[in-house]
Design a protein around this motif. Structure first.
Motif, PDB file in Angstrom:
ATOM      1  N   LEU A  58      39.340  49.841  37.075  1.00 49.91           N
ATOM      2  CA  LEU A  58      39.452  48.382  37.071  1.00 49.91           C
ATOM      3  C   LEU A  58      40.905  47.950  36.936  1.00 49.91           C
ATOM      4  O   LEU A  58      41.617  48.417  36.049  1.00 49.91           O
ATOM      5  CB  LEU A  58      38.635  47.794  35.919  1.00 49.91           C
ATOM      6  N   PRO A  59      41.358  47.017  37.786  1.00 46.16           N
ATOM      7  CA  PRO A  59      42.736  46.549  37.673  1.00 46.16           C
ATOM      8  C   PRO A  59      42.915  45.430  36.657  1.00 46.16           C
ATOM      9  O   PRO A  59      44.040  45.082  36.306  1.00 46.16           O
ATOM     10  CB  PRO A  59      43.037  46.044  39.084  1.00 46.16           C
ATOM     11  N   GLY A  60      41.818  44.824  36.197  1.00 46.88           N
ATOM     12  CA  GLY A  60      41.912  43.691  35.273  1.00 46.88           C
ATOM     13  C   GLY A  60      40.549  43.306  34.736  1.00 46.88           C
ATOM     14  O   GLY A  60      39.567  44.010  34.938  1.00 46.88           O
ATOM     15  N   ASP A  61      40.498  42.168  34.047  1.00 47.66           N
ATOM     16  CA  ASP A  61      39.276  41.754  33.362  1.00 47.66           C
ATOM     17  C   ASP A  61      38.652  40.485  33.925  1.00 47.66           C
ATOM     18  O   ASP A  61      37.728  39.939  33.348  1.00 47.66           O
ATOM     19  CB  ASP A  61      39.560  41.537  31.867  1.00 47.66           C
ATOM     20  N   GLY A  62      39.155  39.963  35.036  1.00 48.45           N
ATOM     21  CA  GLY A  62      38.589  38.737  35.589  1.00 48.45           C
ATOM     22  C   GLY A  62      37.168  38.943  36.084  1.00 48.45           C
ATOM     23  O   GLY A  62      36.772  40.050  36.450  1.00 48.45           O
ATOM     24  N   THR A  63      36.390  37.876  36.116  1.00 49.98           N
ATOM     25  CA  THR A  63      35.004  37.928  36.569  1.00 49.98           C
ATOM     26  C   THR A  63      34.923  37.541  38.039  1.00 49.98           C
ATOM     27  O   THR A  63      35.584  36.599  38.482  1.00 49.98           O
ATOM     28  CB  THR A  63      34.122  36.969  35.740  1.00 49.98           C
TER      29      THR A  63
END
Length: 300
Positions: free
Chosen positions: A99-104
């Protein structure tokens, strides 16, 4: 910079080699995601997305791909089974990448809630009629909300494109690549496969030209058989590349939501009532009874 080399799949297809360009962060720009996606190798010499060469108005500018978008390939009958299988493998590579980040993820969805007046004012008469039909169907709205909530759950731990329609896929040689990453984020993999499958059905159905009656019915059945063959190739590639396990009911519901969204889009462009009615009927049936999806995806 960390290179990750996943194991080889059971049918000999090498899974994606992922170069992690970013540490996980709470908020990624579309350019960040596009650069990250361009570093994912679906198979040797085939990337998930074209390289980023700059920005324009805050959006990434990608390397020009001279090949057509994939919806054109479907509609002119030049979409090859190998290309469809490659798309499934590419989505498996995306969904199993770090995963590159935590955005939905922001999946496309019919308007299950009341629309702001400014949005309602911009709809065509056909769109207003269809939206009103959706809003008066309490069972459909309830199921649609539940499907949307499940698709945006981060429990699946997959990074999703969010708008994986055929017109967001370009073809370079025999290697399709994804573009337009503004909806990307964490969610369930059924987000992308539902969007893709619903657009494959729509691409075939919108080619139907026969008048009403037996000829029109036969043309519809032929279109659905072609779409089912396309979908089988995509899902076969996804499963062979060991993408995430799929929930068949959630996938069926996601396809249903996608078809209703396609119906609204078609209603904005034309009054081809037969196509809009067909997409609406199939979409509603799958949202209310996702088990119907097994008629297309028997392996689900």
């Amino acid at each position: 910079m960390t290179n990750v080399m996943p194991p080889t799949t059971s049918d000999g297809l090498e899974k994606a080699k992922v170069t992690a360009l970013f540490r996980p962060m709470a908020s990624l720009t579309e350019e960040d995601v596009a650069r990250w996606a361009a570093a994912i190798e679906v198979m040797p010499g085939a990337q998930l997305s074209p390289p980023v060469v700059g920005t324009d108005g805050g959006r990434p500018v990608l390397t020009e791909i001279r090949g057509p978008r994939f919806d054109a390939r479907v509609q002119d009958r030049t979409a090859a089974p190998g290309q469809l299988r490659h798309i499934g493998i590419a989505l498996a590579a995306l969904h199993t990448a770090p995963l590159p980040g935590d955005g939905t993820v922001t999946p496309e969805s019919p308007p299950w809630e009341a629309l702001p007046l400014r949005v309602w004012g911009g709809l065509t008469l056909s769109q207003r009629q269809l939206t009103g039909t959706l809003h008066r169907d309490a069972a459909l709205r309830r199921r649609g909300r539940a499907i949307h909530a499940a698709l945006t759950s981060t429990a699946g731990q997959a990074w999703c494109h969010g708008d994986a329609r055929t017109n967001n896929i370009v073809v370079s040689g025999d290697s399709p690549m994804f573009i337009d990453w503004e909806c990307a984020g964490r969610g369930r993999p059924e987000v992308d496969l539902g969007s893709l499958c619903s657009s494959l059905i729509t691409d075939e159905l919108t080619l139907a030209q026969a008048p009403k009656g037996a000829e029109a019915h036969q043309e519809l059945q032929t279109a659905l058989r072609r779409a089912a063959a396309h979908i089988s190739a995509v899902l076969g590639g996804y499963r062979a590349a060991e993408g995430h396990p799929l929930d068949p009911d959630l996938l069926g519901g996601a396809v249903g939501c996608g078809l209703l969204s396609r119906a609204l889009m078609c209603a904005s462009q034309t009054r081809r009532d037969r196509v809009v009615t067909g997409l609406t009927g199939m979409g509603r049936a799958l949202v209310l009874d996702p088990a119907r999806w097994k008629a297309i995806d028997a392996h689900g």
